[in-house]
Design a protein around this motif. Structure first.
Motif, mmCIF file in Angstrom:
data_model
loop_
_atom_site.group_PDB
_atom_site.id
_atom_site.type_symbol
_atom_site.label_atom_id
_atom_site.label_comp_id
_atom_site.label_asym_id
_atom_site.label_seq_id
_atom_site.Cartn_x
_atom_site.Cartn_y
_atom_site.Cartn_z
ATOM 1 N N LEU A 105 6.524 3.410 -0.141
ATOM 2 C CA LEU A 105 5.448 2.423 -0.257
ATOM 3 C C LEU A 105 5.700 1.423 -1.388
ATOM 4 O O LEU A 105 4.972 0.437 -1.517
ATOM 5 N N ALA A 106 6.710 1.643 -2.195
ATOM 6 C CA ALA A 106 6.938 0.831 -3.394
ATOM 7 C C ALA A 106 7.011 -0.662 -3.093
ATOM 8 O O ALA A 106 6.376 -1.462 -3.784
ATOM 9 N N SER A 107 7.747 -1.060 -2.082
ATOM 10 C CA SER A 107 7.877 -2.508 -1.816
ATOM 11 C C SER A 107 6.552 -3.106 -1.361
ATOM 12 O O SER A 107 6.221 -4.239 -1.738
ATOM 13 N N ASP A 108 5.773 -2.366 -0.584
ATOM 14 C CA ASP A 108 4.473 -2.859 -0.153
ATOM 15 C C ASP A 108 3.510 -2.965 -1.340
ATOM 16 O O ASP A 108 2.744 -3.917 -1.443
ATOM 17 N N ILE A 109 3.582 -2.006 -2.240
ATOM 18 C CA ILE A 109 2.750 -2.044 -3.445
ATOM 19 C C ILE A 109 3.147 -3.235 -4.310
ATOM 20 O O ILE A 109 2.309 -4.002 -4.764
ATOM 21 N N ASN A 138 -2.716 15.976 6.685
ATOM 22 C CA ASN A 138 -2.751 15.746 5.245
ATOM 23 C C ASN A 138 -1.711 14.702 4.832
ATOM 24 O O ASN A 138 -0.675 14.574 5.460
ATOM 25 N N PHE A 139 -2.006 14.004 3.768
ATOM 26 C CA PHE A 139 -1.135 13.009 3.150
ATOM 27 C C PHE A 139 -0.961 11.745 3.992
ATOM 28 O O PHE A 139 0.061 11.073 3.910
ATOM 29 N N THR A 140 -2.000 11.415 4.759
ATOM 30 C CA THR A 140 -2.073 10.079 5.350
ATOM 31 C C THR A 140 -2.476 9.154 4.204
ATOM 32 O O THR A 140 -3.342 9.490 3.399
ATOM 33 N N THR A 152 4.467 11.690 6.943
ATOM 34 C CA THR A 152 5.921 11.783 6.765
ATOM 35 C C THR A 152 6.495 10.644 5.926
ATOM 36 O O THR A 152 7.644 10.711 5.515
ATOM 37 N N THR A 153 5.707 9.613 5.673
ATOM 38 C CA THR A 153 6.159 8.505 4.829
ATOM 39 C C THR A 153 6.031 8.942 3.373
ATOM 40 O O THR A 153 4.939 9.276 2.912
#
Length: 162
Positions: free
Chosen positions: A154-158, A129-131, A148-149
């Motif tokens: 993810l903010a910088s990638d977004i 779950n949460f992939t 686990t991420t």
């Protein structure tokens, strides 16, 4: 599976039964996450909601896809799932009906995502779950992130895609 339109070739059913055409999100960045309400990672709903609140007005669409394939951690029906997410995490981003993400009966969107951005060592199966799958404005998946991420990571990638 090829999909020249990327995710825009697919539809999903919303948690309330409505059809969600992913083509409607052309020109927006999309984050798709397989979720569960009884998982150790369930508190990530708060982080996903924070991403939605921070970047939604700039073009991010967050889609949570409840899944019961891992440890039977999403056994309830859609109405209960929706209530849980709203009550406990203030979720107001898109949620889909329960989906299957692995195997012969996997939703076509997840079959596509798994092939488009394989996991570690080229594995395609979703491990838990949460992939998270990050999709650019043209509908092409550009990143796959482990359970686990944290959503905040993810903010910088977004930001780079917006």
């Amino acid at each position: 599976m090829t999909a020249p339109e990327g995710i825009h070739a697919f539809t999903v059913r919303g948690i309330g039964g409505e059809t969600i055409r992913l083509a409607d999100f052309a020109g927006r960045v999309v984050l798709i996450v397989n979720t569960a309400s009884r998982c150790g990672f369930t508190p990530q709903y708060a982080g996903l909601q924070a991403l939605h609140e921070t970047y939604g007005s700039r073009g991010l669409v967050v889609i949570g896809c409840p899944c019961n394939q891992f440890g039977a951690q999403e056994p309830e029906g859609e109405a209960i799932i929706a209530g849980f997410c709203t009550r406990n995490y203030g979720v107001n981003f898109l949620l889909t009906e329960k989906v299957v993400v692995n195997g012969a009966t996997a939703h076509p969107l997840f079959r596509y995502l798994r092939e488009a951005v394989p996991g570690v060592l080229g594995t395609t199966a979703i491990k838990w779950n949460f992939t998270k799958f990050l999709v650019d404005k043209t509908g092409i998946p550009v990143g796959r992130y482990a359970p686990t991420t944290s959503p905040a990571e993810l903010a910088s990638d977004i930001e780079a895609l917006l």
